[in-house]
Design a protein around this motif. Sequence first.
Motif, mmCIF file in Angstrom:
data_model
loop_
_atom_site.group_PDB
_atom_site.id
_atom_site.type_symbol
_atom_site.label_atom_id
_atom_site.label_comp_id
_atom_site.label_asym_id
_atom_site.label_seq_id
_atom_site.Cartn_x
_atom_site.Cartn_y
_atom_site.Cartn_z
ATOM 1 N N GLU A 143 -6.442 65.519 30.497
ATOM 2 C CA GLU A 143 -5.254 65.986 31.270
ATOM 3 C C GLU A 143 -5.676 67.272 32.016
ATOM 4 O OE1 GLU A 143 -2.121 67.056 28.520
ATOM 5 O OE2 GLU A 143 -1.677 64.826 27.801
ATOM 6 N N ALA A 144 -6.425 68.100 31.468
ATOM 7 C CA ALA A 144 -7.068 69.296 32.388
ATOM 8 C C ALA A 144 -8.021 68.786 33.345
ATOM 9 C CB ALA A 144 -7.857 70.162 31.225
ATOM 10 N N THR A 153 -10.710 78.735 39.303
ATOM 11 C CA THR A 153 -11.429 78.635 38.092
ATOM 12 C C THR A 153 -10.371 78.053 36.974
ATOM 13 O OG1 THR A 153 -12.911 80.616 38.498
ATOM 14 C CG2 THR A 153 -12.456 79.998 36.178
ATOM 15 N N ARG A 154 -10.704 77.216 36.162
ATOM 16 C CA ARG A 154 -9.847 76.622 35.252
ATOM 17 C C ARG A 154 -10.813 76.498 33.970
ATOM 18 N NH1 ARG A 154 -5.901 73.006 37.143
ATOM 19 N NH2 ARG A 154 -4.961 73.976 39.189
ATOM 20 N N ALA A 155 -10.069 76.889 32.661
ATOM 21 C CA ALA A 155 -10.340 76.739 31.294
ATOM 22 C C ALA A 155 -10.452 75.151 31.156
ATOM 23 C CB ALA A 155 -9.560 77.386 30.327
ATOM 24 N N LEU A 156 -11.606 74.654 30.622
ATOM 25 C CA LEU A 156 -11.809 73.269 30.240
ATOM 26 C C LEU A 156 -11.905 73.312 28.546
ATOM 27 C CD1 LEU A 156 -11.418 70.051 31.064
ATOM 28 C CD2 LEU A 156 -13.886 70.501 31.585
ATOM 29 N N TYR A 157 -11.282 73.528 27.834
ATOM 30 C CA TYR A 157 -11.340 73.533 26.429
ATOM 31 C C TYR A 157 -12.120 72.407 25.992
ATOM 32 C CZ TYR A 157 -8.493 77.560 25.844
ATOM 33 O OH TYR A 157 -7.770 79.050 26.004
ATOM 34 N N TRP A 158 -13.006 72.439 25.192
ATOM 35 C CA TRP A 158 -13.852 71.397 24.500
ATOM 36 C C TRP A 158 -12.963 70.716 23.344
ATOM 37 C CZ3 TRP A 158 -16.510 67.597 25.457
ATOM 38 C CH2 TRP A 158 -17.381 66.934 24.808
ATOM 39 N N TYR A 159 -13.182 69.618 22.955
ATOM 40 C CA TYR A 159 -12.284 68.693 21.956
ATOM 41 C C TYR A 159 -12.936 68.231 20.814
ATOM 42 C CZ TYR A 159 -13.913 64.387 24.091
ATOM 43 O OH TYR A 159 -14.755 63.118 24.423
ATOM 44 N N PHE A 209 -6.924 70.950 21.665
ATOM 45 C CA PHE A 209 -8.188 70.479 21.526
ATOM 46 C C PHE A 209 -8.312 69.122 21.339
ATOM 47 C CE2 PHE A 209 -7.729 75.101 20.113
ATOM 48 C CZ PHE A 209 -8.459 75.784 21.251
ATOM 49 N N THR A 210 -7.548 68.113 21.686
ATOM 50 C CA THR A 210 -7.616 66.736 21.666
ATOM 51 C C THR A 210 -8.095 66.253 22.986
ATOM 52 O OG1 THR A 210 -5.518 66.159 22.655
ATOM 53 C CG2 THR A 210 -5.600 66.693 20.315
ATOM 54 N N GLU A 211 -8.867 64.816 22.909
ATOM 55 C CA GLU A 211 -9.465 64.336 23.920
ATOM 56 C C GLU A 211 -8.283 64.018 25.106
ATOM 57 O OE1 GLU A 211 -12.006 60.493 25.241
ATOM 58 O OE2 GLU A 211 -11.234 60.625 23.184
#
Length: 408
Positions: free
Chosen positions: A386-387, A177-183, A379-381
Motif C-alpha cells: 500500500e505504501a 520523502t516517505r517511510a517504507l517500513y519493512w515487513y 508491518f505486513t506485506e
Amino acid sequence: MKVAIITHSSTFEARAHAIGDYFRRRGDDVTWFFSDLDHRTKKTVERSAPGHVYVHLEPFKRNMSMKRMRAIRRFSHDVERELDARMRTDPFDVLWFLLPANSLAGVADRLHERYGTPVVFDIIDLWPESLPVKGLAATPPARMWARLRDAHLGCASLITTECDRYRGIIGLPADRTRALYWYKSRPEGDPGAVGFAPDAAWRKVARDAAPHDGAAPLPVAYLGAVNNIIDIPLITRLLAAMNDIRPVHLHIVGTGERLERFVEQARESVSRVTYHGAVYDEPRKDAILGGCAYGINIMKPTVKVGLSMKSIDYLYCGLPLLNAIGGDSADLVEREGVGVNVNPLDIEATARHVVALAADPVASERMHRAARACYDAHFTEERFNEALDSAVSTFIEPAVHGREGARA
C-alpha cells in the motif's frame, strides 16, 4: 515501465526483491543488479537467476576497513559502467538504489544527469551517522563519507526510508520523502488481525509470568545479531535489575562477533541463559519468541536507528518490547502500548515496572495483543505494498510520464 533495482549488500536483497516483485505484479519489467559477495560469510558466491545481473564485489574480512571501502567504491564504478551500457541500448525508466553504499548515490546522480531517468533512493541504514563511537561521525573523514550520499539527494524524484526517524537526522526533503517500513510475511494459515496466537497462548504466557509458588523464571528473548551496535552493558544491567526482583530466563536467538561476551555477561546477570543459535526456521523461531514475556530491542545511543528488524519479528509474535531505540520504536511503544521504553538513568525503576506488568495477567495480555495488533497495522506485506502504491502513483509515475512528454 522498465525498472532497475541496485544494491551492493546481500543483506538488503530481500527488500530489493520485495520492491521488484511489487513492480512485476503491476506488469513492469524489473532487473536486479546485485553483488556476488555473501556479506555474512564474506565470500564470493557463484549464482545466476532470471532478471538478475551480478557484479563482482571484492571480498573483505573486516566491516570497518579500507579494503571494504575500496571494494565498494570499485563495485559502484562497475555498476555505473553496466547501467550506462544498458541505458544506451535499452534504457530503464526508473533507477531504484538501496543506500548504503553511499557511493551509489553519485552513480545515480550522474546517470540521471546523463539520461534524465527518474531516480529513487531507498535509505536502509545511515552511515557514518550510526557508527557506534561517540563523536566519530563529526570527524572530517566521516563527513566526507556522509557527503557521498547527501550531495546527490537532490536528483531523486522519491526518497524512501526504512524508518521515519532518518528524515530528521539527515534533513531529508519532506515533500518527496516517505517511510517504507519493512515487513514480515505471514505464513499460510495465519489469518492476521491478531490471529497468529490464540488468546489462550497469550494468557498462558501471562499466567506463567504471574507470581506463584516456586516463582518460575520470567522468559525474556534477545533476537538478532550480537554485534558492536547493541548496548550489552545496558541490556545486562536491566536484566540484572529484573533478576533481583524475579528470576529471569534469557533466550538468545542469533549470532555475531560479540556473542561470547554477551552470553558470559548474561550468565552473570540472570538465573538462566539458553542459547538457541542462529535459527532460520521461522516456525521454530516464532515458537521461541511466542513463549516469552518480552523481547529486547536495545542498541547503543549513538546508533541512529528508528526501527529494527528484530522488533518486527517480536511484534509479529505478539511479544512486547523492552525498547531503548528512539524515533519510530519509542513512539510506537508510547502510543500503542507495545512494551516499555527503558530509562537508562533509572534502571531499577524500569525493572520494577517491567516485572510488575508481566506479573499482572490483564496488563500482560493487553501488551501481547497490542504488540500483534501493531504488527498487523504497520508491518505486513499488504501495508508495504500500500505504501508503494501511494509512492509510485504520487512520485514515480508522474516523473516517468513527464520525461516521456519531454522527449515527445
